[in-house]
Write an enzyme that holds these catalytic residues in place. Structure first.
Site, mmCIF file in Angstrom:
data_model
loop_
_atom_site.group_PDB
_atom_site.id
_atom_site.type_symbol
_atom_site.label_atom_id
_atom_site.label_comp_id
_atom_site.label_asym_id
_atom_site.label_seq_id
_atom_site.Cartn_x
_atom_site.Cartn_y
_atom_site.Cartn_z
ATOM 1 N N ASP A 30 -30.189 -9.425 -3.388
ATOM 2 C CA ASP A 30 -28.976 -9.551 -4.223
ATOM 3 C C ASP A 30 -29.091 -8.789 -5.543
ATOM 4 O O ASP A 30 -28.150 -8.123 -5.962
ATOM 5 C CB ASP A 30 -28.557 -11.016 -4.428
ATOM 6 C CG ASP A 30 -29.566 -11.888 -5.144
ATOM 7 O OD1 ASP A 30 -30.737 -11.474 -5.311
ATOM 8 O OD2 ASP A 30 -29.181 -13.009 -5.556
ATOM 9 N N GLY A 112 -36.372 -27.397 -7.068
ATOM 10 C CA GLY A 112 -37.430 -26.397 -6.976
ATOM 11 C C GLY A 112 -37.879 -26.120 -5.559
ATOM 12 O O GLY A 112 -38.980 -25.641 -5.330
ATOM 13 N N LEU A 115 -33.769 -24.199 -2.404
ATOM 14 C CA LEU A 115 -32.475 -24.479 -1.773
ATOM 15 C C LEU A 115 -31.365 -24.507 -2.808
ATOM 16 O O LEU A 115 -30.315 -25.094 -2.605
ATOM 17 C CB LEU A 115 -32.540 -25.800 -1.000
ATOM 18 C CG LEU A 115 -33.595 -25.779 0.110
ATOM 19 C CD1 LEU A 115 -33.759 -27.146 0.720
ATOM 20 C CD2 LEU A 115 -33.230 -24.764 1.182
ATOM 21 N N SER A 116 -31.665 -23.863 -3.936
ATOM 22 C CA SER A 116 -30.611 -23.625 -4.893
ATOM 23 C C SER A 116 -30.150 -24.857 -5.653
ATOM 24 O O SER A 116 -28.963 -25.045 -5.902
ATOM 25 C CB SER A 116 -29.436 -23.070 -4.100
ATOM 26 O OG SER A 116 -28.783 -22.150 -4.791
ATOM 27 N N SER A 117 -31.112 -25.707 -6.012
ATOM 28 C CA SER A 117 -30.729 -26.898 -6.775
ATOM 29 C C SER A 117 -30.107 -26.503 -8.106
ATOM 30 O O SER A 117 -29.161 -27.143 -8.572
ATOM 31 C CB SER A 117 -31.945 -27.800 -7.003
ATOM 32 O OG SER A 117 -33.008 -27.059 -7.560
ATOM 33 N N SER A 118 -30.593 -25.423 -8.719
ATOM 34 C CA SER A 118 -30.028 -25.067 -10.026
ATOM 35 C C SER A 118 -28.616 -24.527 -9.878
ATOM 36 O O SER A 118 -27.722 -24.887 -10.653
ATOM 37 C CB SER A 118 -30.937 -24.098 -10.785
ATOM 38 O OG SER A 118 -31.236 -22.979 -10.003
ATOM 39 N N ASP A 162 -27.166 -17.375 -4.952
ATOM 40 C CA ASP A 162 -27.113 -18.837 -4.918
ATOM 41 C C ASP A 162 -25.770 -19.363 -5.406
ATOM 42 O O ASP A 162 -25.190 -20.278 -4.824
ATOM 43 C CB ASP A 162 -28.213 -19.438 -5.819
ATOM 44 C CG ASP A 162 -29.587 -18.946 -5.423
ATOM 45 O OD1 ASP A 162 -29.729 -18.408 -4.314
ATOM 46 O OD2 ASP A 162 -30.514 -19.097 -6.233
HETATM 47 C C1 GLA Z 1 -33.468 -16.947 -5.932
HETATM 48 C C2 GLA Z 1 -32.419 -16.264 -6.803
HETATM 49 C C3 GLA Z 1 -31.412 -15.488 -5.952
HETATM 50 C C4 GLA Z 1 -32.110 -14.579 -4.948
HETATM 51 C C5 GLA Z 1 -33.205 -15.332 -4.187
HETATM 52 C C6 GLA Z 1 -34.039 -14.428 -3.311
HETATM 53 O O1 GLA Z 1 -32.879 -17.956 -5.162
HETATM 54 O O2 GLA Z 1 -31.748 -17.209 -7.595
HETATM 55 O O3 GLA Z 1 -30.542 -14.756 -6.793
HETATM 56 O O4 GLA Z 1 -32.611 -13.430 -5.563
HETATM 57 O O5 GLA Z 1 -34.087 -16.011 -5.067
HETATM 58 O O6 GLA Z 1 -33.266 -13.873 -2.307
#
Ligand code: GLA
Length: 351
Positions: A30, A112, A115-118, A162
């Site tokens: 990304d 952490g 899985l994109s908790s933030s 994310d």
């Molecule tokens: C983290 C970042 C994303 C992406 C991934 C790896 O989740 O927040 O923007 O770069 O790593 O693909």
């Protein structure tokens, strides 16, 4: 867990949720303006808000049992508070008047774990504030503000994967996103059954290693004379790059090609192979795997009912994603977690 009323003594005036995400393919592409392929997971973050009757912003994270407060012009909060604070500040920078608010957070997304908790926290916070303050903001704009909150206030130079996945993704679809143009399509899932397993390995070096990879990609793009590595579509010229920039570039170029192949109508068996290739590339060329993740991915890949498996998210620990033959996911998870435990690790099935 303490509720909004328990903590603040009044009812919330607006509330919103946002899902976590798992990325099926397209890792670290990304911030190279390339392609990604996430879907949302059932776990979500829930945010409730109300106007504060004092000059203090007050935040409560129910899972952590942590409370914090601050005043405008005061010391910016740290920990979970920096994400919420970041959302408030980016809204202000867009001209929105954000008065002191009360914010209650409850989350099912493991923190952490890759899985994109933030992002789920940022997107849910911005959605709740959008509703509370009646801000006109579409979902793409909201994702961009959420990304800015993370980059400018949490110090991770993340891409937009994310936040777009959390803001525009859907549980039973994969979001094919071109991160340069933000053109996107919601596509049917590849088939088979989705599995997400937390490796139990805490992410180390996540932000320093991440920012370092990003700088390496920027240097590689500059040396190749392209705006971003997305613009390099063959491996012909990477021999011109010094190590390890050649390997970093090779991962990005092959990973973008894998995403494009995956959305070209391949069957689930081929999709699984692309996931396996992606893991090898993340491990060997991009060097963001760790031994425990490799063990877990290997066990998944060796299972006769698995089409393919890979680490998901930034790496350096966190979770793995796999696709299993229809009807076999429960057995795969229990077989693999038993073998993983025998190897001395403690994993947990999340999906
Ligand atoms: C983290 C970042 C994303 C992406 C991934 C790896 O989740 O927040 O923007 O770069 O790593 O693909």
């Amino acid at each position: 867990m303490r509720t909004f009323v328990d903590v603040f003594g009044c009812e919330p005036e607006a509330s919103a949720s946002a899902f976590g995400r798992v990325n099926l393919l397209g890792e670290h592409t990304d911030y190279n303006e390339g392609y990604v392929l996430p879907t949302t997971i059932p776990q979500a973050t829930h945010v409730q808000v109300a106007l504060s009757s004092t000059r203090r912003f007050r935040f409560y994270a129910a899972n952590l049992g942590e409370f914090l407060e601050y005043e405008d012009e005061g010391q910016a909060p740290r920990g979970f508070g920096q994400y919420v604070y970041g959302c408030i500040e980016v809204l202000k920078s867009r001209g929105v008047n954000v008065p002191p608010v009360l914010v209650h957070i409850a989350s099912e997304v493991p923190m952490g774990g890759g899985l994109s908790s933030s992002a789920a926290l940022e997107v849910a916070t911005l959605r709740a504030l959008r509703q509370l303050l009646d801000v006109s903001l579409d979902d793409v704009e909201l994702a961009k503000l959420a990304q800015r909150a993370e980059v400018e206030y949490a110090g991770v130079r993340c891409g937009i994967l994310d936040q777009m996945a959390s803001s525009l993704g859907s549980p039973d679809r994969m979001l094919f996103l071109d991160t340069r143009t933000l053109e996107r399509k919601l596509l049917p899932m590849p088939g088979g059954e989705l599995i997400v397993v937390d490796s139990g390995i805490a992410r180390t070096l996540a932000s320093s290693g991440y920012n370092q990879r990003r700088s390496e990609c920027e240097r590689a793009a500059a040396l190749l004379g392209v705006k971003a590595l997305r613009d390099e579509t063959t491996l012909d010229r990477i021999v011109e790059l010094p190590a390890p920039l050649d390997r970093r570039a090779r991962h990005i170029i092959t990973e973008n090609a894998r995403v494009l192949e995956a959305v070209s109508g391949v069957d689930v068996a081929r999709f699984g192979e692309l996931m396996n290739d992606s893991h090898a590339s993340l491990r060997d060329d991009y060097e963001v795997s760790v031994p425990g993740l490799d063990t877990l991915v290997h066990l998944l890949q060796q299972h006769p009912s698995v089409y393919g498996a890979r680490l998901t998210g930034a790496g350096f620990g966190g979770a793995c994603v796999a696709l299993a033959h229809p009807g076999t996911a429960s057995k795969v998870k229990s077989d693999v977690l038993t073998a993983y435990a025998a190897a001395g690790f403690e994993g947990k099935a999340l999906v």
